[in-house]
Design a protein around this motif. Sequence first.
Motif, mmCIF file in Angstrom:
data_model
loop_
_atom_site.group_PDB
_atom_site.id
_atom_site.type_symbol
_atom_site.label_atom_id
_atom_site.label_comp_id
_atom_site.label_asym_id
_atom_site.label_seq_id
_atom_site.Cartn_x
_atom_site.Cartn_y
_atom_site.Cartn_z
ATOM 1 N N ARG A 1 -7.613 -16.103 -6.515
ATOM 2 C CA ARG A 1 -7.459 -16.404 -8.073
ATOM 3 C C ARG A 1 -6.918 -14.953 -8.544
ATOM 4 O O ARG A 1 -6.441 -14.928 -9.585
ATOM 5 N N TYR A 2 -7.493 -13.782 -7.842
ATOM 6 C CA TYR A 2 -7.125 -12.523 -8.745
ATOM 7 C C TYR A 2 -6.587 -11.471 -7.498
ATOM 8 O O TYR A 2 -7.238 -10.470 -7.236
ATOM 9 N N PRO A 3 -5.488 -11.964 -7.035
ATOM 10 C CA PRO A 3 -4.873 -10.982 -5.775
ATOM 11 C C PRO A 3 -4.340 -9.744 -6.191
ATOM 12 O O PRO A 3 -4.458 -8.931 -5.200
ATOM 13 N N LYS A 4 -4.406 -9.401 -7.631
ATOM 14 C CA LYS A 4 -4.144 -7.902 -7.857
ATOM 15 C C LYS A 4 -5.169 -7.037 -8.207
ATOM 16 O O LYS A 4 -5.227 -5.871 -8.455
ATOM 17 N N ALA A 5 -6.463 -7.728 -8.283
ATOM 18 C CA ALA A 5 -7.662 -6.825 -8.580
ATOM 19 C C ALA A 5 -7.899 -5.876 -7.335
ATOM 20 O O ALA A 5 -7.551 -6.031 -6.141
ATOM 21 N N ASN A 6 -8.568 -4.944 -7.966
ATOM 22 C CA ASN A 6 -8.642 -3.716 -6.957
ATOM 23 C C ASN A 6 -9.943 -3.947 -6.193
ATOM 24 O O ASN A 6 -10.765 -4.290 -6.900
ATOM 25 N N VAL A 7 -9.880 -4.150 -4.830
ATOM 26 C CA VAL A 7 -11.036 -4.631 -4.006
ATOM 27 C C VAL A 7 -11.873 -3.383 -3.641
ATOM 28 O O VAL A 7 -11.563 -2.153 -3.092
ATOM 29 N N ILE A 8 -13.365 -3.285 -3.837
ATOM 30 C CA ILE A 8 -14.182 -2.414 -3.560
ATOM 31 C C ILE A 8 -15.035 -3.211 -2.552
ATOM 32 O O ILE A 8 -15.910 -4.055 -2.720
#
Length: 435
Positions: free
Chosen positions: A49-56
């Motif tokens: 749903r949020y492919p551009k979110a920065n993953v931590i």
Amino acid sequence: MQLIRANIAHFPHATTQFSEDITIIRDGGVVIDEGKIIAVDSFTDVLARYPKANVIDRQGQWLLPGFIDSHLHYPQTQSIASYGDQLLSWLENYTFPTEKQFADEPHAQQIAQVFLRQLLKNGTTTGFVFCSVHQQSCEALFSAASELNMAIVAGKVCMDRNCPQELEDCPTTAQVHSAALIDKWHNHGRNKYAITPRFAPTSSEAQLASLGELASQYPDVFVQTHLSENLDEIAWVKRLFPTAIGYLDVYDKYNMVRPRAVFGHGIHLNEDEWQRLHEAGSTIAFCPTSNLFLGSGLFDIASAKKHDVHVALATDVGAGTSFSMLKTYADAYKVSQLRHTPISPFEGFYLMTQGAAVAHQMESDIGNLNPGSSADFVVLDHQFDELTSLRIQPNAEFDDVFFALSILGDDRAIRETWVNGRRCYEKKESSHAMV
């Protein structure tokens, strides 16, 4: 926009069915944006749903709502772990001498910073805080919390008798200074104000009346004080207020038994007082470490449940012996064991997160990981040393992880603390290897 990947646990709504109504997501994701939670689900679903979110990436670790400490004293930060007797001598020997120092504004500012760092280090993102009698002590705390966008509920302590002269105000100044602080700080950012008579013996009836007027004028502010902590204290209240039908009735006479009223301790309550707390929607802050440390007694969780009274966990620093809400639950478990009504890990977790938020009418902002809530959360390091690595298996169920960390852990179990979408504390990495 950030997506934190971790195991997730929280209570999305009020409940008494703790094991049934907890939400647990293995390999979950929490998406945050502009200080708010916008999504929580499995990692694969929120990433889609949020492919551009920065993953931590915090895979394998547990992400929980930030802890809520419902009763503590920031001026007593520097007197914690002082050898004490019981409540009344503790006040005389440690509390009052320490609080005198808060007449000095730079000192108040310094301790406010230390205090908030200790909260964050222990995973606490909201505190219900007693300041000193000095107006600037409250100013210092609210100012420091505002820099972090941290949800703090606090109030200037009010006392006009039975305390050192340097710490006395009067009915008029208690009302005027409290009103000024309400107008400046209540609902300013995430700050909220609590009208704060220390406890009945240090306030005259005139002062309680002036604070009651304030409570009527500002129905959405909090009230916080102490109630039925110690048997000698209760006997003292009876002598000072001979026309009251009980300790709680002293506050009730002045419109301070109501929703958003938080009473510390409540160890020695009678049936009528339990029933009145239920009718009013008030809250008892259960402070197990200080109750044990000062020898005050064992809180009766069964009576609270019988009468459906809100209960929230609290450290009560500095008579409380740790800023850690994990250690606080550990002592609450031991107290409840002695009363043969053990508090389960799920319930302990609830009483420091969503349960506290519901009691304080703040569940739309804190206590859970629901979309729309503020992004206040902690990441647990559940294998922070050799023993916890041995005890807590990678696939352990959440209740086992939480219980083991409460018994074995403290601030070492907190890897990160986030407030309003910002990481405000991160534990320094250390080796678990034996030397």
